[in-house]
Scaffold this active site. Sequence first.
Site, mmCIF file in Angstrom:
data_model
loop_
_atom_site.group_PDB
_atom_site.id
_atom_site.type_symbol
_atom_site.label_atom_id
_atom_site.label_comp_id
_atom_site.label_asym_id
_atom_site.label_seq_id
_atom_site.Cartn_x
_atom_site.Cartn_y
_atom_site.Cartn_z
ATOM 1 N N ASP A 105 0.745 -1.389 -0.053
ATOM 2 C CA ASP A 105 -0.069 -0.101 -0.195
ATOM 3 C C ASP A 105 0.956 1.146 0.028
ATOM 4 O O ASP A 105 1.360 1.683 1.196
ATOM 5 C CB ASP A 105 -0.850 0.029 1.349
ATOM 6 C CG ASP A 105 -1.849 1.391 1.392
ATOM 7 O OD1 ASP A 105 -2.177 1.343 2.463
ATOM 8 O OD2 ASP A 105 -2.005 2.135 0.452
ATOM 9 N N ASP A 114 -1.712 5.518 -5.107
ATOM 10 C CA ASP A 114 -2.115 4.838 -3.891
ATOM 11 C C ASP A 114 -2.630 3.640 -4.095
ATOM 12 O O ASP A 114 -3.652 3.256 -4.460
ATOM 13 C CB ASP A 114 -3.182 5.656 -3.039
ATOM 14 C CG ASP A 114 -3.498 4.620 -1.750
ATOM 15 O OD1 ASP A 114 -4.577 5.074 -1.224
ATOM 16 O OD2 ASP A 114 -2.981 3.771 -1.694
HETATM 17 O O1 LIG Z 1 -8.861 3.259 2.913
HETATM 18 C C1 LIG Z 1 -8.265 3.320 1.825
HETATM 19 N N1 LIG Z 1 -8.364 4.202 0.687
HETATM 20 C C2 LIG Z 1 -9.391 5.276 0.947
HETATM 21 C C3 LIG Z 1 -10.837 4.682 0.140
HETATM 22 C C4 LIG Z 1 -11.739 5.678 0.134
HETATM 23 C C5 LIG Z 1 -11.470 7.296 -0.444
HETATM 24 C C6 LIG Z 1 -10.053 7.475 0.552
HETATM 25 C C7 LIG Z 1 -8.970 6.556 0.477
HETATM 26 N N2 LIG Z 1 -7.422 2.382 1.607
HETATM 27 C C8 LIG Z 1 -7.531 1.225 2.141
HETATM 28 C C9 LIG Z 1 -8.481 0.128 1.694
HETATM 29 O O2 LIG Z 1 -9.577 0.373 1.485
HETATM 30 C C10 LIG Z 1 -8.428 -1.507 2.477
HETATM 31 N N3 LIG Z 1 -9.459 -2.439 2.045
HETATM 32 C C11 LIG Z 1 -9.021 -3.563 2.882
HETATM 33 C C12 LIG Z 1 -10.121 -4.548 2.519
HETATM 34 C C13 LIG Z 1 -9.677 -4.943 1.105
HETATM 35 C C14 LIG Z 1 -9.863 -3.653 0.050
HETATM 36 C C15 LIG Z 1 -8.810 -2.645 0.579
HETATM 37 C C16 LIG Z 1 -7.025 -1.443 2.706
HETATM 38 O O3 LIG Z 1 -6.480 -1.069 4.056
HETATM 39 C C17 LIG Z 1 -5.703 0.008 4.011
HETATM 40 C C18 LIG Z 1 -6.166 0.563 2.571
HETATM 41 O O4 LIG Z 1 -5.996 -0.811 2.028
#
Ligand SMILES: O=C(NC1CCCCC1)N[C@H]1[C@H](O)[C@@H](N2CCCCC2)[C@@H]2OC[C@H]1O2
Length: 330
Positions: free
Chosen positions: A35, A219
């Site tokens: 990430d 990202d």
């Molecule tokens: O929160 C974000 N991005 C945000 C998304 C909305 C708009 C602002 C940025 N990334 C996270 C992601 O969602 C997570 N997730 C876990 C489960 C499978 C899918 C990925 C994973 O954990 C940290 C990172 O990656």
Amino acid sequence: DTGSAAAIPINEVDIAYVTPVTVGTPPQTLMLDLDTGSSDLWVFSSLTPSSQVRGQDIYTPANSSTSKLLNGHTWSIRYGDGSGSRGTVYLDTLAVGGLEVKSQAVQTAQEVSSSFTQEQSLDGLMGLGFSTLNTVRPSSQLTFFDNARPSLDEEVFTADLKYHATGSYDFGFVDRAKYTGNISYTAVTESPGYWTHSLSGYAVGSGAFQTTRLSGISDTGTTLLYLPTAVVTAYYRQVQGAQNSQYYGGYVFPCSSSLPTFTFGIEEARFTIPASYINYTRISPTSTTCYGGLQSSSGLGINIFGDVALKAAFVVFSGTNPPRIGFAHK
Ligand SMILES: O=C(NC1CCCCC1)N[C@H]1[C@H](O)[C@@H](N2CCCCC2)[C@@H]2OC[C@H]1O2
């Protein structure tokens, strides 16, 4: 030294990608989400309550002859989607695709939020943002990339994410076989720890390229592409039946609608995201309504060039001084 490892989609809509990582002696293999939008390396572990573990592999420091507790250190992280985790810290040997770091801070989860528990094929995260973002206290820890730097042939790592297919992450070299033409580099500011850079503009379908500087972060840990409302409304204006749904929290449209491509600029270079990447997913398995891979960043305060955009290119994250990011066709 160099390393090369697979980036495997964890479900049929590429919600995230995982990479095999070995931790400890003898090696324990975990599948981590690399990430670039965060800088903590945390894992499901023997310290994670069993009620919060659902099928994930775990790291058991007690079974590693090289694990050392980092006494008195804790961490706690909250991601942009509201998910989060917290816990304690061990130092241990960790390797990705043959590239080994002897004393990597491995953050062992003592609590994870429900969205992590629900993702059984994701055993944790490896943050590849700048180490200034690391949440370990009282002393913050270095990312795998920062620890590996001194031994790398070249101070870079690359991401070759693919649509509905396995791609790769490489460390320490830029694989000429993975891209065509030249790499278009642009400046990165480390503020406040993300790979922050600008797009030189965008185009919707066959429309004219709009030259306008759009700052945001590349990202790999974010699934979708989040851009300013003006850009997103211009895009969905071309989609029959599209609407910005309060109920679904974003732009949805009839799955049968034909979508335009979306092109973004990196300096003089142009990268076109196929319509299929933006027809992201049905809102439920039997629905004929689909959710877009391009959404508005207005609520976020920052534009996010997530996997929907990154998988349209071969991306070079260069840890040189000053840092820069490069995009190439593939
Ligand atoms: O929160 C974000 N991005 C945000 C998304 C909305 C708009 C602002 C940025 N990334 C996270 C992601 O969602 C997570 N997730 C876990 C489960 C499978 C899918 C990925 C994973 O954990 C940290 C990172 O990656």
